[in-house]
Design an enzyme around this catalytic site. Structure first.
Site, mmCIF file in Angstrom:
data_model
loop_
_atom_site.group_PDB
_atom_site.id
_atom_site.type_symbol
_atom_site.label_atom_id
_atom_site.label_comp_id
_atom_site.label_asym_id
_atom_site.label_seq_id
_atom_site.Cartn_x
_atom_site.Cartn_y
_atom_site.Cartn_z
ATOM 1 N N HIS A 1 -7.525 -5.636 -0.865
ATOM 2 C CA HIS A 1 -6.334 -4.817 -0.622
ATOM 3 C C HIS A 1 -5.640 -5.202 0.674
ATOM 4 O O HIS A 1 -4.406 -5.255 0.727
ATOM 5 C CB HIS A 1 -6.695 -3.336 -0.583
ATOM 6 C CG HIS A 1 -5.511 -2.452 -0.322
ATOM 7 N ND1 HIS A 1 -4.470 -2.326 -1.224
ATOM 8 C CD2 HIS A 1 -5.178 -1.673 0.745
ATOM 9 C CE1 HIS A 1 -3.555 -1.503 -0.727
ATOM 10 N NE2 HIS A 1 -3.962 -1.099 0.473
ATOM 11 N N SER B 1 0.831 -1.202 0.000
ATOM 12 C CA SER B 1 0.000 0.000 0.000
ATOM 13 C C SER B 1 0.873 1.262 0.000
ATOM 14 O O SER B 1 1.733 1.407 -0.875
ATOM 15 C CB SER B 1 -0.962 -0.043 1.195
ATOM 16 O OG SER B 1 -2.003 0.891 1.066
ATOM 17 N N ASP C 1 -8.463 -5.563 -5.859
ATOM 18 C CA ASP C 1 -7.859 -4.526 -5.007
ATOM 19 C C ASP C 1 -8.080 -3.159 -5.654
ATOM 20 O O ASP C 1 -7.700 -2.933 -6.803
ATOM 21 C CB ASP C 1 -6.368 -4.829 -4.850
ATOM 22 C CG ASP C 1 -5.645 -3.875 -3.895
ATOM 23 O OD1 ASP C 1 -6.211 -2.829 -3.532
ATOM 24 O OD2 ASP C 1 -4.500 -4.195 -3.519
#
Length: 281
Positions: free
Chosen positions: A268, A154, A215
């Site tokens: 995610h 991320s 995601d």
């Protein structure tokens, strides 16, 4: 809910079939295990490097209080590599960086001509740049035959990308693994990364950009704002396995980005069955 899940699974399966036409399905078990290992390290960064492989020595921590950027420099003597890992979003301060989409000149690295990067992540990188370069140099000087690896999930993935770019001006033996990476810069930056990390094909790449299912974070910031992904995409489709990992080169919208995911979703936060900071693997 079950009906919705079934419909989503069918839609994802159909999308995977379309991606297969433009991509390659299946990777080697060795590469798959490597991606899982790097995902383990990246997810562990949310919880002070919990449950990482026993061969890894946790070294100095990277931290800046104003930006709340966190990371570690690790060493694995079994593979002879120095690993720099960055934590993903873990605070409101990090969220402020995430949402600063202004493209900013990559002014800390003049070798990247015309390169602009995510404004928030550039602020984050600038806040820890000196620490990272110093800590990596310390380890590289002590272990000159070790390779360098940079990874993160991320926000941490984009931090890893900026760090790898900057480190590439000093070191040649770098491999980059990112998980759920947002778009980190403009076309010039993506081109630089692809050239420097030989990411024009899966056979040569040293920039592994791993995505999962639908995601939503790899769709941000929007491409319409001048952002372009770099690297070779490795798209993991559930149930995760080497065979269910697609290699996606060329048009970035043919795999994960084509699934319509938006923002932070289950796909995610979980990669290869490991949820950020859960430490249950």
């Amino acid at each position: 809910m079950k009906q919705f899940s079934a419909k989503f699974a069918l839609a994802l399966s159909a999308a995977a079939g379309q991606a297969l036409a433009a991509s390659t399905q299946g990777i080697s078990e060795d590469l798959y295990n490597r991606l899982v290992e790097m995902a383990t390290i990246s997810q562990a960064a949310y919880a002070n490097m919990c449950n990482i492989p026993s061969t890894i020595t946790v070294g100095e921590k990277i931290y800046n209080a104003q930006t709340d950027i966190n990371g570690w420099v690790l060493r694995d003597d079994s593979t002879k590599e120095i690993i720099t890992v960055f934590r993903g979003t873990g605070s409101d301060t990090n969220l402020q960086l995430d949402t600063n989409y202004t493209l900013t000149p990559f002014s800390t690295f003049s070798e990247c001509s015309g390169c602009e990067v995510h404004g928030g992540y550039f602020i984050g990188w600038s806040s820890v740049q000196d620490q990272v370069m110093s800590l990596v140099k310390e380890q590289a000087d002590q272990y000159p035959d070790y390779t360098l690896t940079v990874t993160g999930h991320s926000l941490g993935a984009s931090m890893a990308t900026l760090a790898a770019a900057q480190l590439s001006g000093t070191y040649d033996n770098i491999t980059l693994y990112t998980f759920g990476e947002p778009r980190s810069g403009n076309e010039a930056f993506a081109s630089y990364m692809n050239d420097k990390f030989t990411a024009t094909s899966a056979d040569t790449t040293k920039y592994f950009r791993v995505t999962h299912s639908n995601d939503g974070i790899p769709n941000l910031p929007p491409a319409e704002q001048g952002y372009v992904h770099g690297g070779v995409e490795y798209w993991s489709v559930d149930p995760y396995s080497a065979q269910n990992t697609y290699v996606c080169t060329g048009d970035e919208v043919q795999c994960c980005e084509a699934q319509g995911g938006q923002g932070v979703n289950d796909a995610h936060t979980t990669y290869f069955g490991m949820t950020s900071g859960a430490c249950t693997w």
